[in-house]
Scaffold this motif. Structure first.
Motif, PDB file in Angstrom:
ATOM      1  N   MET A   1       0.837  -1.175   0.000  1.00 51.69           N
ATOM      2  CA  MET A   1       0.000   0.000   0.000  1.00 51.69           C
ATOM      3  C   MET A   1       0.881   1.237   0.000  1.00 51.69           C
ATOM      4  N   LEU A   2       0.358   2.287  -0.512  1.00 51.94           N
ATOM      5  CA  LEU A   2       1.042   3.570  -0.523  1.00 51.94           C
ATOM      6  C   LEU A   2       0.286   4.512   0.393  1.00 51.94           C
ATOM      7  N   ALA A   3       1.008   5.174   1.264  1.00 53.57           N
ATOM      8  CA  ALA A   3       0.386   6.156   2.151  1.00 53.57           C
ATOM      9  C   ALA A   3       1.167   7.454   2.065  1.00 53.57           C
ATOM     10  N   LEU A   4       0.460   8.542   1.990  1.00 55.50           N
ATOM     11  CA  LEU A   4       1.072   9.859   1.969  1.00 55.50           C
ATOM     12  C   LEU A   4       0.538  10.656   3.142  1.00 55.50           C
ATOM     13  N   LEU A   5       1.422  11.373   3.812  1.00 58.14           N
ATOM     14  CA  LEU A   5       1.021  12.284   4.884  1.00 58.14           C
ATOM     15  C   LEU A   5       1.332  13.691   4.405  1.00 58.14           C
ATOM     16  N   GLU A   6       0.357  14.572   4.499  1.00 58.20           N
ATOM     17  CA  GLU A   6       0.530  15.941   4.046  1.00 58.20           C
ATOM     18  C   GLU A   6       0.015  16.880   5.115  1.00 58.20           C
ATOM     19  N   GLY A   7       0.696  17.985   5.314  1.00 62.02           N
ATOM     20  CA  GLY A   7       0.253  18.974   6.279  1.00 62.02           C
ATOM     21  C   GLY A   7       1.305  20.035   6.484  1.00 62.02           C
ATOM     22  N   ASP A   8       0.991  20.986   7.316  1.00 60.58           N
ATOM     23  CA  ASP A   8       1.914  22.077   7.614  1.00 60.58           C
ATOM     24  C   ASP A   8       3.131  21.564   8.380  1.00 60.58           C
ATOM     25  N   PRO A   9       4.253  22.265   8.273  1.00 66.55           N
ATOM     26  CA  PRO A   9       5.457  21.879   9.020  1.00 66.55           C
ATOM     27  C   PRO A   9       5.197  21.879  10.531  1.00 66.55           C
ATOM     28  N   GLY A  10       5.828  20.938  11.210  1.00 65.19           N
ATOM     29  CA  GLY A  10       5.766  20.889  12.667  1.00 65.19           C
ATOM     30  C   GLY A  10       4.516  20.272  13.246  1.00 65.19           C
ATOM     31  N   GLN A  11       3.705  19.635  12.428  1.00 63.61           N
ATOM     32  CA  GLN A  11       2.462  19.049  12.910  1.00 63.61           C
ATOM     33  C   GLN A  11       2.592  17.584  13.316  1.00 63.61           C
ATOM     34  N   GLY A  12       3.764  16.971  13.106  1.00 61.66           N
ATOM     35  CA  GLY A  12       3.998  15.602  13.550  1.00 61.66           C
ATOM     36  C   GLY A  12       3.887  14.543  12.480  1.00 61.66           C
ATOM     37  N   LYS A  13       3.903  14.933  11.213  1.00 68.15           N
ATOM     38  CA  LYS A  13       3.787  13.961  10.125  1.00 68.15           C
ATOM     39  C   LYS A  13       4.928  12.945  10.150  1.00 68.15           C
ATOM     40  N   SER A  14       6.148  13.437  10.264  1.00 63.37           N
ATOM     41  CA  SER A  14       7.306  12.540  10.242  1.00 63.37           C
ATOM     42  C   SER A  14       7.341  11.639  11.465  1.00 63.37           C
ATOM     43  N   LEU A  16       4.712  10.607  13.194  1.00 61.23           N
ATOM     44  CA  LEU A  16       3.654   9.613  12.998  1.00 61.23           C
ATOM     45  C   LEU A  16       4.101   8.520  12.035  1.00 61.23           C
ATOM     46  N   ALA A  17       4.717   8.918  10.926  1.00 59.13           N
ATOM     47  CA  ALA A  17       5.197   7.931   9.952  1.00 59.13           C
ATOM     48  C   ALA A  17       6.254   7.024  10.570  1.00 59.13           C
ATOM     49  N   ALA A  18       7.168   7.600  11.346  1.00 62.90           N
ATOM     50  CA  ALA A  18       8.203   6.791  11.993  1.00 62.90           C
ATOM     51  C   ALA A  18       7.601   5.850  13.029  1.00 62.90           C
ATOM     52  N   ALA A  19       6.610   6.308  13.776  1.00 61.98           N
ATOM     53  CA  ALA A  19       5.968   5.461  14.785  1.00 61.98           C
ATOM     54  C   ALA A  19       5.223   4.298  14.137  1.00 61.98           C
ATOM     55  N   VAL A  20       4.533   4.558  13.042  1.00 61.87           N
ATOM     56  CA  VAL A  20       3.826   3.482  12.325  1.00 61.87           C
ATOM     57  C   VAL A  20       4.836   2.480  11.773  1.00 61.87           C
ATOM     58  N   ALA A  21       5.917   2.979  11.158  1.00 64.43           N
ATOM     59  CA  ALA A  21       6.944   2.086  10.610  1.00 64.43           C
ATOM     60  C   ALA A  21       7.609   1.271  11.710  1.00 64.43           C
ATOM     61  N   ALA A  22       7.933   1.912  12.836  1.00 58.73           N
ATOM     62  CA  ALA A  22       8.589   1.204  13.947  1.00 58.73           C
ATOM     63  C   ALA A  22       7.688   0.114  14.493  1.00 58.73           C
ATOM     64  N   ASN A  23       6.442   0.425  14.747  1.00 59.79           N
ATOM     65  CA  ASN A  23       5.518  -0.589  15.266  1.00 59.79           C
ATOM     66  C   ASN A  23       5.287  -1.695  14.254  1.00 59.79           C
TER      67      ASN A  23
END
Length: 92
Positions: A1-14, A16-23
């Motif tokens: 699957m492909l997932a994209l996270l988009e939003g303003d800087p400093g909102q926690g996108k990276s 969240l992505a790292a936490a999902v990948a780590a888990n």
């Protein structure tokens, strides 16, 4: 699957992505979810430095970094044929 996270800087996108990948790399879901077969992740980013930002974050989150790939990662995360390894992890 492909997932994209988009939003303003400093909102926690990276984060969240790292936490999902780590888990996912350890077969853990959200709190209360049952465990599952670990998966591999390919991380692509244009904002964060992979070696100086994402790698330490993944380490702090307890990721199985052998299951996480990204262009620019240093050492064991960037291997020749890394995408082949990622597909092998997914397909078995």
């Amino acid at each position: 699957m492909l997932a994209l996270l988009e939003g303003d800087p400093g909102q926690g996108k990276s984060f969240l992505a790292a936490a999902v990948a780590a888990n996912g790399s350890r077969g853990r879901g959200l709190p209360g979810a049952e465990s599952f077969e670990p998966w591999g992740t390919l991380m692509l980013t244009a904002e964060d430095g992979l070696a100086d930002t994402l790698q330490p974050r993944l380490d702090r989150l307890g990721a199985d970094v052998d299951r996480i790939f990204g262009a620019g990662f240093e050492g064991r995360l960037l291997r020749p044929l890394g995408l082949v390894h990622l597909c092998h992890l997914h397909l078995g």
